[in-house]
Design an enzyme around this catalytic site. Structure first.
Site, PDB file in Angstrom:
ATOM      1  N   GLY A 145       0.932  -1.525   0.099  1.00  0.00           N
ATOM      2  CA  GLY A 145      -0.090   0.044  -0.305  1.00  0.00           C
ATOM      3  C   GLY A 145       0.440   1.082  -0.316  1.00  0.00           C
ATOM      4  CD  GLU A 195      -3.503   0.404   4.477  1.00  0.00           C
ATOM      5  OE1 GLU A 195      -2.483   0.567   3.955  1.00  0.00           O
ATOM      6  OE2 GLU A 195      -3.655  -0.485   5.463  1.00  0.00           O
ATOM      7  CG  ASP A 196      -1.107  -3.313   2.266  1.00  0.00           C
ATOM      8  OD1 ASP A 196      -1.425  -3.938   3.183  1.00  0.00           O
ATOM      9  OD2 ASP A 196       0.386  -2.963   1.959  1.00  0.00           O
ATOM     10  CG  PHE A 197      -3.769  -9.227   2.935  1.00  0.00           C
ATOM     11  CD1 PHE A 197      -3.199  -9.562   1.991  1.00  0.00           C
ATOM     12  CD2 PHE A 197      -4.642  -9.164   3.341  1.00  0.00           C
ATOM     13  CE1 PHE A 197      -3.107 -11.304   1.805  1.00  0.00           C
ATOM     14  CE2 PHE A 197      -4.857 -10.991   3.233  1.00  0.00           C
ATOM     15  CZ  PHE A 197      -4.392 -12.297   2.084  1.00  0.00           C
ATOM     16  CB  ALA A 232      -4.397  -6.959  -3.613  1.00  0.00           C
TER      17      ALA A 232
END
Length: 396
Positions: free
Chosen positions: A209, A234-236, A239
């Site tokens: 992220g 939050e990035d995981f 995605a």
């Protein structure tokens, strides 16, 4: 006794097969990096590229903040906007942003103050207002410590093809002074790089992220910032939302150049330990696989396996294994640098050994203390990646 020998022989073959697979991935990562990274783009590729809204969450002043933010004002791209999101109205970063807006009046740039409480994640809360105000269909979330080259947006946008929903940059580090800077480069240029490159090859969710370009419509369909505010990683989950909806997640050919002015070996290891805790909660299989994929752990296991099958000296084999791993890591970091490594081979050796020997202790630490300390706040991590904040009782 025969059944025990058969079991041990089968175990030795299994371990040796794992070593062969890991070495193959190591080699494949080097060749993939050589093919994938540092590609040049022609002028024809920049035509008809879509507009991009860049969200920059800011908290406090970093010694390199002005340099990092200015690199976004000087990017060569047909149409983009800069949306600076500052949680605290009294934050000193506000002055730096305003000075850059005054310096580059032709760049479409705005400030958003105060944030919006949509969850427990401070970063998501910070960018929520900017996200709602974004006017383009593509959103780039970029951390304050990232320094961009002028053609990075072009590179990311050209990777955003019809079936791709998310494009991210592989984390790396700008050259800075001191052994701690070399240590950072060695980690992100060897062990970490191999993980990201192999994940991109195998299409495994490993998006970061810190610099990530996404289709806003898909994020809105998934629930917007409110959906991802309940996670620290939050990035995981962003995605994964794209993958679950049939979109591809790709890594672009430009590296995410981390350029924080505040850096040290201790600071990096704290980050690594926090990331381990998140990985363990989100993908429990890493609890088993990560420790045995390390150089010395895998080397010791395979030294026994080879000596059992072929009656070779375990110590001699371990030395050959370590030398091979060292040379592969050095080759990989040279590919990432696209030339000479910016420090001596002795510095690389020292940093490489320090990383390989200290990493198992960081893994143990991540299990010993499950709490996460981030941006001055403490969180309790639950299985699945959801977190709750831990509040300290105040006494008078």
């Amino acid at each position: 006794m025969e059944s025990l020998d058969l079991f041990l022989f089968g175990l030795a073959i299994f371990i040796f097969s794992g070593w062969c697979f890991n070495t193959f991935i190591h080699l494949l990562s080097i060749f993939y990096a050589k093919w994938k990274l540092h590609k040049q783009h022609s002028e024809t590729e920049t035509k008809d590229l879509p507009g991009i809204s860049i969200l920059k969450p800011l908290v406090g002043i970093d010694p390199n903040l002005f340099e990092n933010l200015e690199s976004f004002f000087t990017m060569k791209y047909p149409s983009f906007e800069l949306l600076f999101c500052i949680q605290d109205e009294m934050d000193a970063s506000r002055m730096i942003v305003q000075s850059l807006i005054n310096k580059y009046p032709a760049v479409d740039a705005k400030m958003f103050l105060g944030g919006k409480n949509v969850g427990i994640n401070p970063k998501v809360n910070n960018i929520a207002i900017g996200y709602e105000a974004a006017k383009y269909d593509l959103i780039l979330i970029s951390d304050s410590g990232i320094k961009m080259s002028e053609d990075t947006l072009v590179d990311m946008a050209t990777h955003m093809t019809q079936k791709v929903g998310l494009v991210h940059q592989m984390p790396y580090a700008c050259p800075r002074r001191g052994l701690h800077s070399s240590f950072e480069k060695v980690y992100f240029g060897s062990q970490h790089a191999k993980m990201y490159l192999s994940a991109d090859i195998l299409r495994i969710n490993c998006a970061t992220g810190m610099s990530c370009l996404m289709r806003k419509a898909v994020l809105d369909e998934a629930g917007g910032m409110k959906e991802f505010g309940q996670y620290l990683a939050e990035d995981f989950f962003m995605a994964q939302a794209f993958i679950d909806r049939g979109w591809r997640v790709k890594m672009c050919s430009r590296l995410a150049q981390q350029n924080s002015g505040t850096y040290s070996i201790t600071h990096l290891q704290q980050r690594l330990c926090r990331w381990m805790k998140l990985r363990n909660a989100m993908v429990p299989a890493t609890i088993f696989w990560e420790p045995i994929s390390l150089c010395f752990t895998l080397g010791l296991m395979n030294a026994w396996a080879v000596s059992y099958m072929l009656d070779l000296s375990p110590m001699s084999y371990l030395l050959v294994h370590t030398l091979l791993w060292f040379l592969l890591d050095y080759t990989l970091i040279k590919v990432l640098e696209n030339g000479a490594v910016p420090f001596s081979k002795i510095d690389f050796l020292v940093c490489w050994c320090l990383n390989e020997f200290s990493y198992p202790f960081l893994i143990l630490q991540s299990h010993w203390d499950p709490k996460i300390h981030w941006r001055g706040r403490n969180f309790k991590l639950k299985w699945g990646g959801v977190v709750e904040e831990l509040y300290t009782k105040q006494t008078v």
